[in-house]
Design an enzyme around this catalytic site. Structure first.
Site: not given
Length: 364
Positions: A163, A294
């Site tokens: 991230k 995903h």
């Protein structure tokens, strides 16, 4: 074809071994059991990692149940009828997340009846798929982040995703530099901003981060901002990936028509189940855009086995169904080192525990 006779819905909240954000330690599943008028049974699920589980449960237990009992149990036949019925409540979001629970259950019923696993039913093309390590880790310290990356490389993984989106860009730069150093030059590095940036911030950040040889930047902007993505695509050389927060084939078509996406990432639950996922994947294939499903490897890997091109399986550390403690029997998806394989097991091959780790709420 049989008809739907009964639907049962229950909610399971499981404590995550590695919470994605400290304030939301539980992940939520809505388990859907469907029975047809010939006595065949299928089990599917919907999923929300933080919010919306109560709304999804209510929609399944009320409007969806009342509409579908007595309808054809073929998922491809039912899906467009149900989507149209629910459209007043929204074309995507809670509606498609709820539809997914039933759609997966109907695919489970259909493939169990045929005595084959999902990948076989869809036309398996691969025996194994590459895995990338995925961290929901913005709250990790730099040392914790590097330690996570080294756990992945010790497993033999050749690609990881971390991230970005710290308030101070210099901190993102330091963290990505440390990850690239831990990986070395030969492995792939993806970064994911989780919609945290606006366009000027994304342009500045990618100018600074591009030197780390990025495979993609995921969701740098709000998923709804197609115009912003088009502008960003003209400003950066970093490939753009998105799709986990797109909910319909219409939104995917908008993105593909705009031409900025190198990879689309449909989430099988958020798009409404296997039926629309296959349509979205086919559309992306027609446009020459890669598909990387995903999350949810217990289903995504099975779907990936039937896609024409080799696709990545996203493996978030300690977030598969076995790690969450919600399975009563092993998943047909096995991740070992840098590869995912799928064994032949009838239906979706997922048997959920009757009593979860934390709590269950039954929907009458």
């Amino acid at each position: 074809m049989s008809r739907i006779a009964r639907i049962d819905v229950r909610r399971v909240s499981a404590r995550m071994p590695r919470p994605w954000v400290p304030e939301a330690p539980d992940l939520h599943l809505i388990i859907v059991r469907v029975e047809d008028d010939q006595g065949a049974v299928g089990t599917g699920f919907s999923w929300t990692p933080t919010i919306g589980a109560s709304a999804v449960s209510a929609l399944l237990g009320d409007d969806i149940r009342r509409f579908v009992v007595g309808q054809d149990a073929d998922p491809a036949t039912l899906w467009p009828l149900l989507w149209a019925h629910l459209h007043e409540a929204g074309g995507g979001g809670i509606t498609t997340i709820a539809i997914a629970g039933l759609d997966l259950a109907l695919w489970d019923l259909r493939t169990r009846r045929d005595g084959v696993g999902l990948a076989t039913a869809l036309g398996r093309r691969h025996e194994r798929l590459p895995v990338y390590g995925s961290g929901v880790n913005l709250h990790y310290s730099a040392d914790e982040l590097v330690a996570q990356v080294r756990r992945w490389t010790d497993r033999g993984l050749d690609a990881v995703k971390v991230k970005v989106g710290k308030p101070d860009l210099s901190e993102d730069i330091e963290r990505v530099a440390a990850v690239r150093d831990a990986l070395g030059p030969g492995r792939r590095l993806m970064i994911d901003a989780n919609q945290r940036w606006d366009l000027p911030t994304a342009v500045r950040a990618l100018e600074a981060l591009a030197r780390f040889d990025l495979t993609w930047i995921e969701e740098p902007l709000r998923a709804d901002d197609t115009a912003g993505y088009r502008a960003l695509g003209a400003e950066t050389s970093v490939p753009i990936a998105l799709g986990e927060n797109l909910h319909t084939i219409h939104r995917f078509r908008d993105v593909l028509d705009a031409g900025f996406a190198s990879t689309v990432q449909p989430n099988v639950v958020r798009v409404g189940g296997i039926t629309p996922f296959l349509e979205i994947a086919a559309l992306a294939g027609e446009r020459g855009v890669d598909v990387a499903p995903h999350l949810l490897p217990d289903i995504s890997a099975q779907l990936g086995m039937a896609l024409p091109g080799e696709t990545w399986v996203e493996d978030v550390e300690d977030a598969d169904f076995a790690a969450l403690g919600v399975l009563a029997a092993p998943s047909p998806v096995r991740i070992e080192g840098p590869w995912a394989t799928v064994s032949e097991s009838p239906g979706l091959g997922l048997t959920f525990v009757p009593t979860p780790q934390t709590h269950t709420e039954e929907t009458p």
